[in-house]
Each structure stands twice: as structure tokens, then as C-alpha cells.
Scaffold this active site. Structure first.
Site, PDB file in Angstrom:
ATOM      1  N   TYR A 160       0.840  -1.215   0.000  1.00 19.77           N
ATOM      2  CA  TYR A 160       0.000   0.000   0.000  1.00 19.77           C
ATOM      3  C   TYR A 160       0.875   1.266   0.000  1.00 19.77           C
ATOM      4  O   TYR A 160       0.620   2.206  -0.757  1.00 19.77           O
ATOM      5  CB  TYR A 160      -0.902  -0.051   1.232  1.00 19.77           C
ATOM      6  CG  TYR A 160      -1.935   1.051   1.331  1.00 19.77           C
ATOM      7  CD1 TYR A 160      -3.076   1.041   0.534  1.00 19.77           C
ATOM      8  CD2 TYR A 160      -1.775   2.097   2.245  1.00 19.77           C
ATOM      9  CE1 TYR A 160      -4.031   2.047   0.649  1.00 19.77           C
ATOM     10  CE2 TYR A 160      -2.722   3.097   2.363  1.00 19.77           C
ATOM     11  CZ  TYR A 160      -3.842   3.077   1.560  1.00 19.77           C
ATOM     12  OH  TYR A 160      -4.787   4.070   1.675  1.00 19.77           O
ATOM     13  N   LYS A 164       0.966   4.151  -2.844  1.00 21.48           N
ATOM     14  CA  LYS A 164       0.580   5.540  -2.562  1.00 21.48           C
ATOM     15  C   LYS A 164       1.742   6.515  -2.760  1.00 21.48           C
ATOM     16  O   LYS A 164       1.525   7.679  -3.129  1.00 21.48           O
ATOM     17  CB  LYS A 164       0.006   5.633  -1.147  1.00 21.48           C
ATOM     18  CG  LYS A 164      -1.334   4.899  -0.973  1.00 21.48           C
ATOM     19  CD  LYS A 164      -2.423   5.464  -1.875  1.00 21.48           C
ATOM     20  CE  LYS A 164      -3.800   4.895  -1.554  1.00 21.48           C
ATOM     21  NZ  LYS A 164      -4.842   5.489  -2.396  1.00 21.48           N
TER      22      LYS A 164
HETATM   23  P1  NAI Z   1     -13.366   2.196   0.975  1.00 20.74           P
HETATM   24  O1  NAI Z   1     -12.828   0.808   1.001  1.00 20.74           O
HETATM   25  O2  NAI Z   1     -14.495   2.540   1.878  1.00 20.74           O
HETATM   26  O3  NAI Z   1     -13.760   2.612  -0.504  1.00 20.74           O
HETATM   27  C1  NAI Z   1     -12.929   2.323  -1.592  1.00 20.74           C
HETATM   28  C2  NAI Z   1     -13.710   2.488  -2.856  1.00 20.74           C
HETATM   29  O4  NAI Z   1     -12.914   2.060  -3.961  1.00 20.74           O
HETATM   30  C3  NAI Z   1     -14.965   1.627  -2.874  1.00 20.74           C
HETATM   31  O5  NAI Z   1     -15.993   2.364  -3.495  1.00 20.74           O
HETATM   32  C4  NAI Z   1     -14.534   0.451  -3.739  1.00 20.74           C
HETATM   33  O6  NAI Z   1     -15.628  -0.197  -4.349  1.00 20.74           O
HETATM   34  C5  NAI Z   1     -13.655   1.155  -4.742  1.00 20.74           C
HETATM   35  N1  NAI Z   1     -12.778   0.243  -5.470  1.00 20.74           N
HETATM   36  C6  NAI Z   1     -11.956  -0.691  -4.964  1.00 20.74           C
HETATM   37  N2  NAI Z   1     -11.341  -1.352  -5.959  1.00 20.74           N
HETATM   38  C7  NAI Z   1     -11.781  -0.795  -7.129  1.00 20.74           C
HETATM   39  C8  NAI Z   1     -11.510  -1.032  -8.489  1.00 20.74           C
HETATM   40  N3  NAI Z   1     -10.643  -1.986  -8.889  1.00 20.74           N
HETATM   41  N4  NAI Z   1     -12.128  -0.271  -9.424  1.00 20.74           N
HETATM   42  C9  NAI Z   1     -13.012   0.690  -9.044  1.00 20.74           C
HETATM   43  N5  NAI Z   1     -13.315   0.955  -7.765  1.00 20.74           N
HETATM   44  C10 NAI Z   1     -12.705   0.219  -6.816  1.00 20.74           C
HETATM   45  O7  NAI Z   1     -12.107   3.122   1.249  1.00 20.74           O
HETATM   46  P2  NAI Z   1     -11.981   4.661   1.696  1.00 20.74           P
HETATM   47  O8  NAI Z   1     -11.534   4.665   3.087  1.00 20.74           O
HETATM   48  O9  NAI Z   1     -13.170   5.427   1.304  1.00 20.74           O
HETATM   49  O10 NAI Z   1     -10.731   5.063   0.797  1.00 20.74           O
HETATM   50  C11 NAI Z   1     -10.832   5.827  -0.386  1.00 20.74           C
HETATM   51  C12 NAI Z   1      -9.423   6.195  -0.843  1.00 20.74           C
HETATM   52  O11 NAI Z   1      -8.781   6.926   0.208  1.00 20.74           O
HETATM   53  C13 NAI Z   1      -8.543   4.991  -1.121  1.00 20.74           C
HETATM   54  O12 NAI Z   1      -7.699   5.273  -2.220  1.00 20.74           O
HETATM   55  C14 NAI Z   1      -7.731   4.874   0.142  1.00 20.74           C
HETATM   56  O13 NAI Z   1      -6.515   4.217  -0.085  1.00 20.74           O
HETATM   57  C15 NAI Z   1      -7.557   6.327   0.525  1.00 20.74           C
HETATM   58  N6  NAI Z   1      -7.252   6.543   1.919  1.00 20.74           N
HETATM   59  C16 NAI Z   1      -8.119   6.185   2.923  1.00 20.74           C
HETATM   60  C17 NAI Z   1      -7.782   6.427   4.237  1.00 20.74           C
HETATM   61  C18 NAI Z   1      -8.683   6.075   5.375  1.00 20.74           C
HETATM   62  O14 NAI Z   1      -8.256   6.227   6.525  1.00 20.74           O
HETATM   63  N7  NAI Z   1      -9.889   5.610   5.146  1.00 20.74           N
HETATM   64  C19 NAI Z   1      -6.494   7.041   4.592  1.00 20.74           C
HETATM   65  C20 NAI Z   1      -5.681   7.382   3.478  1.00 20.74           C
HETATM   66  C21 NAI Z   1      -6.052   7.145   2.192  1.00 20.74           C
END
Ligand code: NAI
Length: 252
Positions: A160, A164
Site C-alpha cells: 500500500y 501511494k
Molecule cells: P473504501 O474501502 O471505503 O472505498 C474504496 C472504494 O474504492 C470503494 O468504493 C470500492 O468499491 C472502490 N474500489 C476498490 N477497488 C476498485 C476497483 N478496482 N475499481 C473501481 N473501484 C474500486 O475506502 P476509503 O476509506 O473510502 O478510501 C478511499 C481512498 O482513500 C482509497 O484510495 C484509500 O486508499 C484512501 N485513503 C483512505 C484512508 C482512510 O483512513 N480511510 C487514509 C488514506 C487514504
């Protein structure tokens, strides 16, 4: 719908990947609340439809596109459909992301490959697919959701963190390549945000994260969406190639 920063996104079309839940869903809602038409991309058809229905019922305009961002053919096909429907794309948010956490000595090949494929390759594929439309209209905003894990190491997240950090390097290079067409490319690096992705972590990990965060709390999806709104707005027109941490001071 959340309490969002107000910017003028009328007449703008925004593409948000991973819009079925969490940060991506809130970003899609934030764009719609500010007048943008939103193309929502995701892999879960049912949840994607729920996101889009909620936006449309609240007076916004959103359309669902089932698309795995790691697959070149799916990205190209959906980019074609989106451009045919909306005519242009002004804003792209590369938010789709996954984790497959494991100490690196036990990390499986496929868990390395899957995380790089969605988080890094996906960011490249969608940027390549949509930047041509932005080049033609000589304006655009690309916002990549990186992470504090792209700025510092985190045991158990070699895949990861590498993905990133790669997103940050990609952001800087895309910013340089696209600047002459008035397209800005920036990254947002969230800290610990309360979503389904972080809900699965155990209580010890959550407490450590909270202890390491100077503001002493986790962020909400609206915190990230408001930073994205600013970067997507005209007010951020002289900012490009940058990384904006939204992390409660975690990386200070
Ligand atoms: P989440 O797991 O709730 O949502 C991730 C979204 O990406 C979902 O809608 C999922 O269906 C979609 N997704 C996954 N694989 C996919 C693919 N191959 N094609 C299209 N869509 C796909 O995660 P969250 O927490 O909302 O994270 C969103 C972004 O923020 C991610 O890139 C994550 O790495 C980043 N992030 C999140 C943090 C956190 O603390 N929640 C911290 C830092 C970064």
C-alpha cells in the site's frame, strides 16, 4: 448530505472513481452539491446505484458507470461512454483504492500485485483516458487520493505504501506534463479517516493511530472532500504537483 465548502462547479463534469462508499461517495456528493455533473465509477453495481440515486434525489446529477479501474479495456470503454454523454470532463478524482495488509516477509505476490494494480495502475489508466479531453479544452483538475502511507512507512503496508508513494511521484510528473494545457494535478494524503476501510482494523491499531494524531481524533470523509473541492475549484488555479495532507497533523 454533508456540510461542504461552497465553490462554483456549475457546468463542470467530474469523474470520481471508487464512488460506491466512503471517501469517494462523499466526494461525489460534494461535487453534486456544488453544481457539478458527476460520473461515478465503481465495481459494486448495487452500491454504485445507491450513491447515484441519493445524489439525484437530492437535486444533483449523477450517472453510474461500472468500471474496474485496474482494467485498461474497462477504463477506455467507460471513458468513451462518459465523454459521449457529457461532452467533456473537467475534474478527475482518482479515489479507488484497496489494502491487503501483511508484513512483507509473508506478503503474497497477488496481494502486492492487486494493490499496485488498483491504486497505482488505476490512477494511471484513468488519467491517461481523461487527460486528452482536458487537453482539448485547455483546462482541468486531476486530484489523486494518496495517503500518509505514501509519505512515510507503515509496517504491514509495504504494498500500500509503495502504491501511494507511486501515486505521489505520478502526480508530480503528470503535473509537469499537463501544465502547458492549464491542467493541474495534485494529491491529497488523508490520515486516519473513519470509513469501511479503517473499520476493519483492530482496536489496538485504531488507538495507536489516534495517539499518533496530534488533533487526537480520526478524520471524517467530509474533511477529505472539502480539500478535494478546494483543489477542484478556480481558487486553486496556481497550485499543481503538490500533496496536501489531511491528517490531523499525523505527518508533522
Ligand atoms: P473504501 O474501502 O471505503 O472505498 C474504496 C472504494 O474504492 C470503494 O468504493 C470500492 O468499491 C472502490 N474500489 C476498490 N477497488 C476498485 C476497483 N478496482 N475499481 C473501481 N473501484 C474500486 O475506502 P476509503 O476509506 O473510502 O478510501 C478511499 C481512498 O482513500 C482509497 O484510495 C484509500 O486508499 C484512501 N485513503 C483512505 C484512508 C482512510 O483512513 N480511510 C487514509 C488514506 C487514504
Amino acid at each position: 448530505m454533508g456540510n461542504f465548502l461552497q465553490v462554483d462547479l456549475k457546468e463542470k463534469t467530474a469523474v470520481v472513481t471508487g464512488a460506491t462508499r466512503g471517501i469517494g461517495q462523499t466526494i461525489a456528493e460534494a461535487f453534486a452539491a456544488n453544481g457539478a455533473k458527476v460520473a461515478c465509477l465503481g465495481t459494486n453495481a448495487e452500491r454504485l446505484q445507491q450513491t447515484v440515486d441519493a445524489i439525484n434525489q437530492n437535486g444533483g446529477e449523477a450517472v453510474a458507470y461500472i468500471c474496474n479501474v485496474a482494467k485498461s479495456d474497462e477504463v477506455e470503454k467507460n471513458a468513451g461512454k462518459i465523454l459521449a454523454r457529457f461532452g467533456k470532463v473537467d475534474i478527475l478524482v482518482n479515489n479507488a483504492g484497496i489494502t491487503r495488509d501483511m508484513l512483507l516477509r509473508r506478503l503474497k505476490d497477488e496481494d502486492w500485485d492487486d494493490v499496485i494494480a488498483v491504486n497505482l495502475r488505476g490512477t494511471f489508466l484513468t488519467t491517461r483516458a481523461f487527460c486528452e479531453s482536458m487537453r482539448k479544452t485547455k483546462q482541468g483538475r486531476i486530484i489523486n487520493i494518496s495517503s500518509v502511507s505514501g509519505l512515510q512507512g507503515n509496517p504491514g503496508q509495504a504494498n500500500y505504501c509503495a502504491s501511494k508513494a507511486g501515486v505521489i511521484a505520478f502526480t508530480r510528473t503528470a503535473a509537469l506534463e499537463l501544465a502547458n494545457r492549464n491542467i493541474t494535478v495534485n494529491a491529497v494524503a488523508p490520515g486516519f479517516i473513519e470509513t469501511d476501510m479503517t473499520a476493519v482494523l483492530n482496536d489496538v491499531v485504531k488507538q495507536v493511530a489516534k495517539d499518533k494524531t496530534p488533533l487526537g481524533r480520526f478524520g471524517q470523509t467530509e474533511d477529505v472532500a472539502n480539500a478535494v473541492l478546494f483543489l477542484a475549484s478556480d481558487k486553486a488555479s496556481f497550485i499543481t504537483g503538490q500533496v496536501l495532507p489531511v491528517d490531523g497533523g499525523l505527518t508533522v
